[in-house]
Design a protein around this motif. Structure first.
Motif, PDB file in Angstrom:
ATOM      1  N   LYS A 100     -10.249  10.373  -4.810  1.00 63.03           N
ATOM      2  CA  LYS A 100     -11.155   9.638  -3.965  1.00 63.03           C
ATOM      3  C   LYS A 100     -10.665   9.070  -2.875  1.00 63.03           C
ATOM      4  O   LYS A 100      -9.293   8.986  -2.847  1.00 63.03           O
ATOM      5  CB  LYS A 100     -11.758   8.318  -5.102  1.00 63.03           C
ATOM      6  N   TYR A 101     -11.428   8.382  -1.972  1.00 60.94           N
ATOM      7  CA  TYR A 101     -11.009   7.635  -0.697  1.00 60.94           C
ATOM      8  C   TYR A 101     -10.808   6.286  -1.399  1.00 60.94           C
ATOM      9  O   TYR A 101     -11.527   5.786  -2.000  1.00 60.94           O
ATOM     10  CB  TYR A 101     -11.940   7.682   0.274  1.00 60.94           C
ATOM     11  N   VAL A 102      -9.420   5.704  -1.041  1.00 64.42           N
ATOM     12  CA  VAL A 102      -9.217   4.650  -1.791  1.00 64.42           C
ATOM     13  C   VAL A 102      -8.833   3.709  -0.398  1.00 64.42           C
ATOM     14  O   VAL A 102      -7.977   3.825   0.218  1.00 64.42           O
ATOM     15  CB  VAL A 102      -7.974   4.525  -2.823  1.00 64.42           C
ATOM     16  N   LEU A 103      -9.527   2.310  -0.586  1.00 64.11           N
ATOM     17  CA  LEU A 103      -8.966   1.302   0.470  1.00 64.11           C
ATOM     18  C   LEU A 103      -8.270   0.428  -0.334  1.00 64.11           C
ATOM     19  O   LEU A 103      -8.721  -0.391  -1.299  1.00 64.11           O
ATOM     20  CB  LEU A 103     -10.155   0.800   0.994  1.00 64.11           C
ATOM     21  N   ILE A 104      -6.960   0.088   0.114  1.00 61.60           N
ATOM     22  CA  ILE A 104      -6.141  -1.087  -0.460  1.00 61.60           C
ATOM     23  C   ILE A 104      -5.953  -2.207   0.384  1.00 61.60           C
ATOM     24  O   ILE A 104      -5.772  -1.994   1.549  1.00 61.60           O
ATOM     25  CB  ILE A 104      -4.514  -0.190  -0.706  1.00 61.60           C
ATOM     26  N   ASP A 105      -6.586  -3.039  -0.050  1.00 62.72           N
ATOM     27  CA  ASP A 105      -6.712  -4.246   0.673  1.00 62.72           C
ATOM     28  C   ASP A 105      -5.847  -5.458   0.213  1.00 62.72           C
ATOM     29  O   ASP A 105      -6.114  -5.892  -1.005  1.00 62.72           O
ATOM     30  CB  ASP A 105      -8.205  -4.779   0.277  1.00 62.72           C
ATOM     31  N   PHE A 106      -4.777  -5.764   1.108  1.00 57.08           N
ATOM     32  CA  PHE A 106      -4.052  -7.006   0.735  1.00 57.08           C
ATOM     33  C   PHE A 106      -4.647  -8.195   1.283  1.00 57.08           C
ATOM     34  O   PHE A 106      -4.961  -8.133   2.314  1.00 57.08           O
ATOM     35  CB  PHE A 106      -2.543  -6.745   1.448  1.00 57.08           C
ATOM     36  N   TRP A 107      -4.608  -9.160   0.252  1.00 53.62           N
ATOM     37  CA  TRP A 107      -5.366 -10.272   0.681  1.00 53.62           C
ATOM     38  C   TRP A 107      -4.560 -11.548  -0.118  1.00 53.62           C
ATOM     39  O   TRP A 107      -3.853 -11.370  -0.971  1.00 53.62           O
ATOM     40  CB  TRP A 107      -6.685 -10.377   0.189  1.00 53.62           C
ATOM     41  N   ALA A 108      -5.291 -12.702   0.018  1.00 53.22           N
ATOM     42  CA  ALA A 108      -4.721 -13.918  -0.850  1.00 53.22           C
ATOM     43  C   ALA A 108      -5.648 -15.104  -0.619  1.00 53.22           C
ATOM     44  O   ALA A 108      -6.336 -14.977   0.306  1.00 53.22           O
ATOM     45  CB  ALA A 108      -3.363 -14.458  -0.550  1.00 53.22           C
ATOM     46  N   SER A 109      -5.907 -16.019  -1.676  1.00 51.79           N
ATOM     47  CA  SER A 109      -7.018 -16.853  -1.562  1.00 51.79           C
ATOM     48  C   SER A 109      -6.451 -17.905  -0.696  1.00 51.79           C
ATOM     49  O   SER A 109      -7.540 -18.530  -0.081  1.00 51.79           O
ATOM     50  CB  SER A 109      -7.201 -17.489  -3.161  1.00 51.79           C
ATOM     51  N   ILE A 125      -6.546   5.584   2.105  1.00 53.12           N
ATOM     52  CA  ILE A 125      -5.971   6.783   1.961  1.00 53.12           C
ATOM     53  C   ILE A 125      -6.906   7.803   1.518  1.00 53.12           C
ATOM     54  O   ILE A 125      -8.003   7.522   0.962  1.00 53.12           O
ATOM     55  CB  ILE A 125      -4.919   6.683   0.675  1.00 53.12           C
ATOM     56  N   ASP A 126      -6.496   9.185   1.609  1.00 55.64           N
ATOM     57  CA  ASP A 126      -7.699  10.069   1.375  1.00 55.64           C
ATOM     58  C   ASP A 126      -7.420  10.602  -0.156  1.00 55.64           C
ATOM     59  O   ASP A 126      -6.645  10.149  -0.918  1.00 55.64           O
ATOM     60  CB  ASP A 126      -7.571  11.323   2.225  1.00 55.64           C
ATOM     61  N   PRO A 127      -8.440  11.552  -0.562  1.00 54.48           N
ATOM     62  CA  PRO A 127      -8.186  11.839  -2.064  1.00 54.48           C
ATOM     63  C   PRO A 127      -7.021  12.441  -2.440  1.00 54.48           C
ATOM     64  O   PRO A 127      -6.699  12.499  -3.718  1.00 54.48           O
ATOM     65  CB  PRO A 127      -9.526  12.920  -2.020  1.00 54.48           C
ATOM     66  N   GLN A 128      -5.961  12.906  -1.576  1.00 57.70           N
ATOM     67  CA  GLN A 128      -4.889  13.488  -1.807  1.00 57.70           C
ATOM     68  C   GLN A 128      -3.644  12.551  -1.849  1.00 57.70           C
ATOM     69  O   GLN A 128      -2.504  12.705  -1.946  1.00 57.70           O
ATOM     70  CB  GLN A 128      -4.315  14.540  -0.736  1.00 57.70           C
ATOM     71  N   GLY A 129      -4.061  11.235  -1.345  1.00 59.32           N
ATOM     72  CA  GLY A 129      -3.091  10.009  -1.273  1.00 59.32           C
ATOM     73  C   GLY A 129      -2.521   9.921   0.007  1.00 59.32           C
ATOM     74  O   GLY A 129      -1.507   9.237   0.242  1.00 59.32           O
ATOM     75  N   GLU A 130      -2.838  10.828   0.972  1.00 62.41           N
ATOM     76  CA  GLU A 130      -2.268  10.435   2.461  1.00 62.41           C
ATOM     77  C   GLU A 130      -3.085   9.376   3.222  1.00 62.41           C
ATOM     78  O   GLU A 130      -4.167   9.238   3.297  1.00 62.41           O
ATOM     79  CB  GLU A 130      -2.524  11.848   3.083  1.00 62.41           C
TER      80      GLU A 130
END
Length: 380
Positions: free
Chosen positions: A267-276, A353-358
């Motif tokens: 899957k395409y994955v959006l990794i979102d770094f955040w904090a309250s 990242i794309d489905p291959q993790g790039e």
């Protein structure tokens, strides 16, 4: 100036040879013989260890100060490293005295009121570091004297001229200090002070290619030293960019279930770094919520990684903002593994990242983020 630098390097060679004197070589482990000049208002000093360059310090020993003298003794030092003698006087202007802890007899002489203005000698890295600091002081002192002489001759100039002259002197000082640092590194690539000086003073001013070129000159005997590994990690993070492979990680969700990035491969994955506690993160969150509603189920997922350190504020922010995608947090804040692995220095930060993790996009927000994700999903 070049003649001075050449002379400096030649003198460092001599200093290095004599630094490893016979007495030092015969010592098993280390001995630190310290002298405090002036009126020292305490009866102890402390030995502090710093495992990483610019890392936290830990007290590992103490010694009594008798007649302004103190001694530390210890076993074999596997990896020479930067340590500090700390004054026990609360009002001491500069309480930390830096030196390299290594096998041999180390002689330290310093001032009771200003520990930083001290000198360690007797072992090779301390002798090199001492001369390195001498050369830097020479540069600073010579430029300051030149400034005083110019002021005496020309007087105070107009504001524009003064600012231009200040900029010129600053640039000159930086260039000359860089020459000294480079020469020390080139002269002693097999000594611990080499990676230490580069990492401490040069890493942010050099390009990735320049850092890699210097790293290739480090002698093989230092490849396993923690400072060299810290340098390698800095290069890896600096090299983290579009086209890099995203490191795998595993973190707990709100229910304590471990979630692994690799489980979302395909899957395409959006990794979102955040904090309250992050105002810009909270301001951006409605856009992320809107994006998730629009793209959910289209071979796309978001993994939220919080840098919170309190569960109640973390979960309250998730509920308040309607963040329905997987939310992960180990409450280590900036020390959480994926943040360190990706060199996250500020939030909000996104990695797509794309489905291959790039990695195919970094740091996108708002309209740009929505446009990029819809673009890649429409390609399917």
């Amino acid at each position: 100036m070049k003649k001075i630098l050449v002379l400096g390097c030649l003198l460092m060679s001599v200093v290095g040879l004599f630094g490893q004197n016979k007495a030092s070589q015969e010592v098993e482990g280390y001995v630190i013989n310290g002298v405090v000049e002036g009126k020292y208002k305490a009866d102890k000093v402390y030995l502090l260890e710093q495992k990483e360059i610019q890392g936290e310090t830990t007290v590992i020993d103490s010694a009594n100060v008798v007649d302004n003298r103190y001694t530390f003794k210890g076993g074999n030092v596997k990896y020479p490293r930067m340590c500090f003698i700390k004054s026990a006087v609360p009002e001491c202007t500069s309480p930390l005295l830096p030196f390299f802890l290594e096998n041999g007899t180390i002689r330290i002489r310093g001032n009771a009121d200003f520990f930083m203005n001290s000198e360690a000698r007797g072992t090779i890295n301390n002798d090199i570091f001492s001369f390195y600091n001498f050369l830097k002081r020479y540069v600073n002192d010579s430029l300051m004297r030149a400034f005083i002489i110019d002021s005496q001759i020309h007087g105070v100039q107009d504001e524009k001229t003064e600012l231009e002259e200040l900029r010129r002197r600053s640039d000159l000082m930086k260039r000359r200090e860089r020459e000294i640092e480079t020469n020390v590194f080139e002269q002693y690539p097999d000594q611990v002070c080499a990676p230490y000086i580069v990492y401490l003073n040069m890493k942010h001013d050099l390009s990735l290619d320049e850092l890699k070129a210097l790293r290739a000159k480090i002698a093989p005997n230092l490849n396993e030293h923690p400072y060299t590994k810290q340098w390698d990690e800095f290069i890896r993070l600096k090299d983290f960019k579009v086209g890099s492979m995203m490191p795998d990680f595993s973190l707990p969700d709100q229910n304590g279930k471990m979630i692994r990035l690799a489980d979302y491969r395909g899957k395409y994955v959006l990794i979102d770094f955040w904090a309250s506690w992050c105002g810009p993160c909270m301001k951006e969150m409605p856009n992320v919520v809107k994006l998730y509603k629009a793209c959910k189920g289209k071979n796309f997922e978001i993994l939220g990684i919080s840098l919170d350190n309190k569960k109640d504020t973390w979960t309250a922010a998730i509920k308040k903002n309607g963040m329905k995608w997987p939310q992960l947090c180990d409450f280590l804040a900036w020390a959480t593994a994926p943040a360190k692995a990706c060199g996250v220095q500020a939030i909000p930060q996104t990695i797509l990242i794309d489905p291959q993790g790039e990695v195919i996009a970094l740091g996108l927000r708002g309209v740009e983020l929505e446009k990029k994700i819809k673009e890649v999903l429409n390609k399917k």
